[in-house]
Design a protein around this motif. Structure first.
Motif, PDB file in Angstrom:
ATOM      1  N   LYS A 246       0.879  -1.026  -0.042  1.00  0.00           N
ATOM      2  CA  LYS A 246       0.053   0.011   0.173  1.00  0.00           C
ATOM      3  C   LYS A 246       0.846   1.300   0.112  1.00  0.00           C
ATOM      4  O   LYS A 246       0.584   2.151  -0.779  1.00  0.00           O
ATOM      5  N   LYS A 247       1.858   1.283   0.899  1.00  0.00           N
ATOM      6  CA  LYS A 247       2.805   2.343   0.806  1.00  0.00           C
ATOM      7  C   LYS A 247       3.527   2.550  -0.196  1.00  0.00           C
ATOM      8  O   LYS A 247       3.724   3.698  -0.625  1.00  0.00           O
ATOM      9  N   LYS A 249       2.314   1.960  -3.615  1.00  0.00           N
ATOM     10  CA  LYS A 249       1.563   2.477  -4.253  1.00  0.00           C
ATOM     11  C   LYS A 249       1.345   4.145  -3.965  1.00  0.00           C
ATOM     12  O   LYS A 249       1.532   4.781  -5.074  1.00  0.00           O
ATOM     13  N   GLN A 250       1.256   4.382  -2.626  1.00  0.00           N
ATOM     14  CA  GLN A 250       1.071   5.791  -2.516  1.00  0.00           C
ATOM     15  C   GLN A 250       2.305   6.334  -2.663  1.00  0.00           C
ATOM     16  O   GLN A 250       2.197   7.814  -3.241  1.00  0.00           O
ATOM     17  N   GLU A 251       3.457   5.913  -2.615  1.00  0.00           N
ATOM     18  CA  GLU A 251       4.815   6.427  -2.965  1.00  0.00           C
ATOM     19  C   GLU A 251       4.865   6.618  -4.570  1.00  0.00           C
ATOM     20  O   GLU A 251       5.264   7.886  -5.028  1.00  0.00           O
ATOM     21  N   LEU A 254       2.621   9.700  -5.501  1.00  0.00           N
ATOM     22  CA  LEU A 254       3.281  10.923  -4.836  1.00  0.00           C
ATOM     23  C   LEU A 254       4.263  11.310  -6.004  1.00  0.00           C
ATOM     24  O   LEU A 254       4.457  12.544  -6.193  1.00  0.00           O
TER      25      LEU A 254
END
Length: 284
Positions: A246-247, A249-251, A254
């Motif tokens: 999940k992190k 994908k967020q990175e 961003l």
């Protein structure tokens, strides 16, 4: 007497830590760490040699049963402060031999290592759970068996009976011990945070963590074992496999947003530059 037993994957990592101590920033500090530990092998069973030779021998025998993913037993035994100097080298070797009988590794490779870097006497036993023949040494009910063994040795050698691992420690040492795991967790979390920022997938995170000295188990979940053979599941430090994905994908989102914003900024600057140039031409 307090005993602790853990299973691990790397003979090299375990032996390196016991002989050289924690990884230091430079060669000079590492040398001081080794001098402070004063590691000494006082007993060999079915093996012999220096650190590199022992690692090679352990690995070769462990390869006889590749199905066992964690062939290392690392056992530490600590004495109460008041029992300092009550045991000589032979006593310690005999205790290790009695432990080998208790945990069924008397016919396996193991070494007994002493240290002189803490306020209380202790010894380490590194065991190859795999033998030339016979069953693999079992790690089932290890906590209970170790507690029973310690009570037996306390009676046999007239040592102080210790019912709690922290009972013989000073208050400040108890605090330090409780904080040690937290510090390891924080270090692991910091490395994982950096890994995610620099990676685009879980495999790259794994590679980054391995470069930092961690052994990484990646399957349905994820787990990390540091150079002191302390193992954490990702979920224990807030980085379960799903959370890492999940992190990541967020990175990625961003980073894409930042790239888009940079392009928009560059386009805006280009237009402003053209407008200034056009305006300057008209005024002429």
């Amino acid at each position: 007497m307090i005993g602790k037993i853990t299973t691990g994957k790397s003979f090299r990592g375990c032996m390196k830590y016991l002989h050289e101590g924690r990884l230091q920033e430079n060669e000079e500090l590492q040398k001081l760490e080794m001098e402070k530990k004063q590691a000494e092998v006082i007993y060999y069973n079915q093996c012999f040699g220096n650190k590199k030779e022992l690692i090679r021998q352990f690995v070769e025998v462990a390869a006889l049963n590749p199905k066992v993913s964690r062939p290392v037993f690392h056992i530490s035994i600590s004495l109460a402060h008041q029992d300092a100097h009550m045991l000589d080298r032979q006593d310690k070797a005999d205790i290790a031999a009695a432990l080998a009988q208790k945990f069924d590794f008397a016919d396996k490779q193991y070494v007994v290592i002493t240290h002189a870097d803490t306020a209380h006497e202790h010894l380490h036993i590194v065991v190859n759970r795999i033998g030339y023949d016979g069953p693999t040494a079992s790690d089932s009910n290890s906590y209970k068996r170790m507690a029973e063994f310690c009570r037996e040795m306390e009676r046999a050698y007239k040592l102080t009976q210790v019912l709690s691992p922290n009972r013989f420690l000073k208050p400040e040492q108890r605090l330090q011990q409780s904080q040690r795991i937290d510090q390891r967790k924080e270090t692991l979390k910091n490395y994982l945070s950096h890994a995610i920022k620099q990676s685009s997938n879980v495999r790259q995170v794994k590679n980054y963590m391995e470069k930092q000295g961690y052994a990484v188990e990646l399957g349905r979940g994820i787990a990390f074992t540091d150079q002191q053979q302390v193992r954490f599941k990702g979920s224990q430090v807030g980085y379960a496999l799903m959370e890492i994905e999940k992190k990541l994908k967020q990175e990625q989102i961003l980073k894409q947003q930042q790239i888009q914003q940079q392009k928009q900024q560059e386009e805006l600057m280009r237009k402003q530059k053209q407008e200034r140039k056009h305006s300057h031409g008209v005024s002429l």
